[in-house]
Design a protein around this motif. Sequence first.
Motif, PDB file in Angstrom:
ATOM      1  N   LYS A   1      39.833 -77.915  82.322  1.00  0.00           N
ATOM      2  CA  LYS A   1      40.508 -77.393  81.129  1.00  0.00           C
ATOM      3  C   LYS A   1      40.178 -75.907  81.047  1.00  0.00           C
ATOM      4  O   LYS A   1      39.022 -75.510  81.238  1.00  0.00           O
ATOM      5  CB  LYS A   1      40.040 -78.118  79.879  1.00  0.00           C
ATOM      6  CG  LYS A   1      40.501 -79.564  79.796  1.00  0.00           C
ATOM      7  CD  LYS A   1      40.128 -80.208  78.466  1.00  0.00           C
ATOM      8  CE  LYS A   1      38.640 -80.477  78.423  1.00  0.00           C
ATOM      9  NZ  LYS A   1      38.186 -81.185  77.226  1.00  0.00           N
ATOM     10  N   THR A   2      41.193 -75.097  80.726  1.00  0.00           N
ATOM     11  CA  THR A   2      41.038 -73.642  80.764  1.00  0.00           C
ATOM     12  C   THR A   2      41.789 -73.015  79.603  1.00  0.00           C
ATOM     13  O   THR A   2      42.920 -73.417  79.305  1.00  0.00           O
ATOM     14  CB  THR A   2      41.592 -73.081  82.084  1.00  0.00           C
ATOM     15  OG1 THR A   2      40.961 -73.736  83.185  1.00  0.00           O
ATOM     16  CG2 THR A   2      41.370 -71.579  82.194  1.00  0.00           C
ATOM     17  N   VAL A   3      41.179 -72.011  78.958  1.00  0.00           N
ATOM     18  CA  VAL A   3      41.858 -71.223  77.920  1.00  0.00           C
ATOM     19  C   VAL A   3      41.493 -69.756  78.107  1.00  0.00           C
ATOM     20  O   VAL A   3      40.428 -69.426  78.647  1.00  0.00           O
ATOM     21  CB  VAL A   3      41.486 -71.675  76.483  1.00  0.00           C
ATOM     22  CG1 VAL A   3      41.951 -73.089  76.223  1.00  0.00           C
ATOM     23  CG2 VAL A   3      40.012 -71.527  76.224  1.00  0.00           C
ATOM     24  N   LEU A   4      42.378 -68.891  77.653  1.00  0.00           N
ATOM     25  CA  LEU A   4      42.105 -67.449  77.673  1.00  0.00           C
ATOM     26  C   LEU A   4      41.306 -67.053  76.438  1.00  0.00           C
ATOM     27  O   LEU A   4      41.423 -67.676  75.382  1.00  0.00           O
ATOM     28  CB  LEU A   4      43.412 -66.659  77.691  1.00  0.00           C
ATOM     29  CG  LEU A   4      44.179 -66.625  79.007  1.00  0.00           C
ATOM     30  CD1 LEU A   4      45.498 -65.887  78.816  1.00  0.00           C
ATOM     31  CD2 LEU A   4      43.359 -65.973  80.104  1.00  0.00           C
ATOM     32  N   ILE A   5      40.524 -66.000  76.575  1.00  0.00           N
ATOM     33  CA  ILE A   5      39.863 -65.366  75.423  1.00  0.00           C
ATOM     34  C   ILE A   5      40.538 -64.007  75.274  1.00  0.00           C
ATOM     35  O   ILE A   5      40.246 -63.072  76.021  1.00  0.00           O
ATOM     36  CB  ILE A   5      38.345 -65.204  75.652  1.00  0.00           C
ATOM     37  CG1 ILE A   5      37.700 -66.560  75.900  1.00  0.00           C
ATOM     38  CG2 ILE A   5      37.707 -64.495  74.451  1.00  0.00           C
ATOM     39  CD1 ILE A   5      36.204 -66.491  76.201  1.00  0.00           C
ATOM     40  N   PRO A   6      41.477 -63.875  74.343  1.00  0.00           N
ATOM     41  CA  PRO A   6      42.317 -62.672  74.291  1.00  0.00           C
ATOM     42  C   PRO A   6      41.638 -61.402  73.788  1.00  0.00           C
ATOM     43  O   PRO A   6      42.120 -60.309  74.058  1.00  0.00           O
ATOM     44  CB  PRO A   6      43.457 -63.085  73.362  1.00  0.00           C
ATOM     45  CG  PRO A   6      42.878 -64.173  72.518  1.00  0.00           C
ATOM     46  CD  PRO A   6      41.872 -64.876  73.373  1.00  0.00           C
ATOM     47  N   ASP A   7      40.527 -61.525  73.049  1.00  0.00           N
ATOM     48  CA  ASP A   7      39.825 -60.332  72.569  1.00  0.00           C
ATOM     49  C   ASP A   7      38.377 -60.696  72.242  1.00  0.00           C
ATOM     50  O   ASP A   7      38.000 -61.864  72.272  1.00  0.00           O
ATOM     51  CB  ASP A   7      40.531 -59.709  71.357  1.00  0.00           C
ATOM     52  CG  ASP A   7      40.645 -60.663  70.185  1.00  0.00           C
ATOM     53  OD1 ASP A   7      39.593 -61.117  69.673  1.00  0.00           O
ATOM     54  OD2 ASP A   7      41.788 -60.966  69.777  1.00  0.00           O
ATOM     55  N   LYS A   8      37.580 -59.685  71.895  1.00  0.00           N
ATOM     56  CA  LYS A   8      36.138 -59.897  71.705  1.00  0.00           C
ATOM     57  C   LYS A   8      35.802 -60.797  70.517  1.00  0.00           C
ATOM     58  O   LYS A   8      34.713 -61.348  70.455  1.00  0.00           O
ATOM     59  CB  LYS A   8      35.422 -58.557  71.558  1.00  0.00           C
ATOM     60  CG  LYS A   8      35.764 -57.786  70.302  1.00  0.00           C
ATOM     61  CD  LYS A   8      35.026 -56.483  70.245  1.00  0.00           C
ATOM     62  CE  LYS A   8      35.361 -55.749  68.963  1.00  0.00           C
ATOM     63  NZ  LYS A   8      34.651 -54.497  68.855  1.00  0.00           N
ATOM     64  N   GLU A   9      36.735 -60.969  69.594  1.00  0.00           N
ATOM     65  CA  GLU A   9      36.492 -61.800  68.414  1.00  0.00           C
ATOM     66  C   GLU A   9      36.928 -63.249  68.601  1.00  0.00           C
ATOM     67  O   GLU A   9      36.732 -64.073  67.710  1.00  0.00           O
ATOM     68  CB  GLU A   9      37.231 -61.210  67.194  1.00  0.00           C
ATOM     69  CG  GLU A   9      36.938 -59.742  66.918  1.00  0.00           C
ATOM     70  CD  GLU A   9      35.464 -59.453  66.660  1.00  0.00           C
ATOM     71  OE1 GLU A   9      34.769 -60.316  66.075  1.00  0.00           O
ATOM     72  OE2 GLU A   9      34.998 -58.369  67.061  1.00  0.00           O
ATOM     73  N   ALA A  10      37.524 -63.568  69.743  1.00  0.00           N
ATOM     74  CA  ALA A  10      38.181 -64.869  69.898  1.00  0.00           C
ATOM     75  C   ALA A  10      37.385 -65.893  70.713  1.00  0.00           C
ATOM     76  O   ALA A  10      37.907 -66.954  71.025  1.00  0.00           O
ATOM     77  CB  ALA A  10      39.548 -64.675  70.537  1.00  0.00           C
ATOM     78  N   SER A  11      36.121 -65.609  71.026  1.00  0.00           N
ATOM     79  CA  SER A  11      35.387 -66.541  71.887  1.00  0.00           C
ATOM     80  C   SER A  11      35.185 -67.901  71.215  1.00  0.00           C
ATOM     81  O   SER A  11      35.347 -68.940  71.861  1.00  0.00           O
ATOM     82  CB  SER A  11      34.046 -65.949  72.332  1.00  0.00           C
ATOM     83  OG  SER A  11      33.210 -65.697  71.228  1.00  0.00           O
ATOM     84  N   LEU A  12      34.848 -67.922  69.927  1.00  0.00           N
ATOM     85  CA  LEU A  12      34.625 -69.202  69.245  1.00  0.00           C
ATOM     86  C   LEU A  12      35.922 -70.001  69.123  1.00  0.00           C
ATOM     87  O   LEU A  12      35.940 -71.202  69.382  1.00  0.00           O
ATOM     88  CB  LEU A  12      34.001 -68.989  67.862  1.00  0.00           C
ATOM     89  CG  LEU A  12      33.722 -70.278  67.073  1.00  0.00           C
ATOM     90  CD1 LEU A  12      32.815 -71.229  67.866  1.00  0.00           C
ATOM     91  CD2 LEU A  12      33.104 -69.964  65.725  1.00  0.00           C
ATOM     92  N   SER A  13      37.018 -69.336  68.756  1.00  0.00           N
ATOM     93  CA  SER A  13      38.285 -70.060  68.650  1.00  0.00           C
ATOM     94  C   SER A  13      38.738 -70.566  70.028  1.00  0.00           C
ATOM     95  O   SER A  13      39.307 -71.655  70.132  1.00  0.00           O
ATOM     96  CB  SER A  13      39.367 -69.205  67.989  1.00  0.00           C
ATOM     97  OG  SER A  13      39.606 -68.029  68.727  1.00  0.00           O
ATOM     98  N   ALA A  14      38.461 -69.801  71.086  1.00  0.00           N
ATOM     99  CA  ALA A  14      38.795 -70.257  72.436  1.00  0.00           C
ATOM    100  C   ALA A  14      37.965 -71.487  72.799  1.00  0.00           C
ATOM    101  O   ALA A  14      38.476 -72.450  73.381  1.00  0.00           O
ATOM    102  CB  ALA A  14      38.573 -69.148  73.454  1.00  0.00           C
ATOM    103  N   PHE A  15      36.683 -71.472  72.429  1.00  0.00           N
ATOM    104  CA  PHE A  15      35.817 -72.625  72.706  1.00  0.00           C
ATOM    105  C   PHE A  15      36.327 -73.867  71.971  1.00  0.00           C
ATOM    106  O   PHE A  15      36.388 -74.958  72.538  1.00  0.00           O
ATOM    107  CB  PHE A  15      34.368 -72.319  72.298  1.00  0.00           C
ATOM    108  CG  PHE A  15      33.453 -73.491  72.478  1.00  0.00           C
ATOM    109  CD1 PHE A  15      32.997 -73.850  73.737  1.00  0.00           C
ATOM    110  CD2 PHE A  15      33.054 -74.252  71.396  1.00  0.00           C
ATOM    111  CE1 PHE A  15      32.164 -74.943  73.912  1.00  0.00           C
ATOM    112  CE2 PHE A  15      32.223 -75.349  71.543  1.00  0.00           C
ATOM    113  CZ  PHE A  15      31.775 -75.690  72.816  1.00  0.00           C
ATOM    114  N   ILE A  16      36.728 -73.699  70.711  1.00  0.00           N
ATOM    115  CA  ILE A  16      37.263 -74.831  69.941  1.00  0.00           C
ATOM    116  C   ILE A  16      38.549 -75.340  70.588  1.00  0.00           C
ATOM    117  O   ILE A  16      38.749 -76.543  70.745  1.00  0.00           O
ATOM    118  CB  ILE A  16      37.487 -74.422  68.470  1.00  0.00           C
ATOM    119  CG1 ILE A  16      36.127 -74.180  67.789  1.00  0.00           C
ATOM    120  CG2 ILE A  16      38.303 -75.467  67.724  1.00  0.00           C
ATOM    121  CD1 ILE A  16      36.219 -73.483  66.442  1.00  0.00           C
TER     122      ILE A  16
END
Length: 192
Positions: A67-82
């Motif tokens: 499973k893979t998702v992008l992290i579009p910016d420095k603030e999005a790591s937690l939302s990407a993890f979720i």
Amino acid sequence: KGFEINPEDTIVFVRGSITNRLTWMDMITQLERAGFCCINSRHCIEVCHDKYRTMLFLAELGLRQPKTVLIPDKEASLSAFIELGSDYPVILKTVTGTHGVGVMYIESEKSLSAITQILYKLDKNTGLMLQEYIPTKYDVRAIVRNKEIIATMKRPVVPGDFRSNVSQGSNPTTIKLTELEEKNCIQAADMV
């Protein structure tokens, strides 16, 4: 001084990381249009240089991947993890890179956030992706030419690490692929 080349008796082998230099990519396009066989093609280089784009192409075939998702910016790591829907540890990767450089084993939200922030600080245009971690003892590489597998290698995970890159210390061995693995390798090569 230069020299003449002829598409009837010349194969162009493209080596190195040329994708950051558009003039080289344009030269490959010119050679391809003139009828030269370029290994690899511009299309292949453009797809495979970007790990996320490669994942999208292989997903079109239905090939199994982490499973893979992008992290579009420095603030999005937690939302990407979720969005990933996985547990720690996870793998954080730069979308470009080779030799295992830019591939990180992340064990906590604090680490994910801090590392994402520093990477975006170093390069605000960096591309990052997050993947579920799948423990493994090795990975396999295959070279495909004209829908035929001509070489394979098994790369054991480096002791004390999670990566299996030869440049990180892995000692590759030979491996015989299963019929399904051979089929998947040929499909993947055709797709890119």
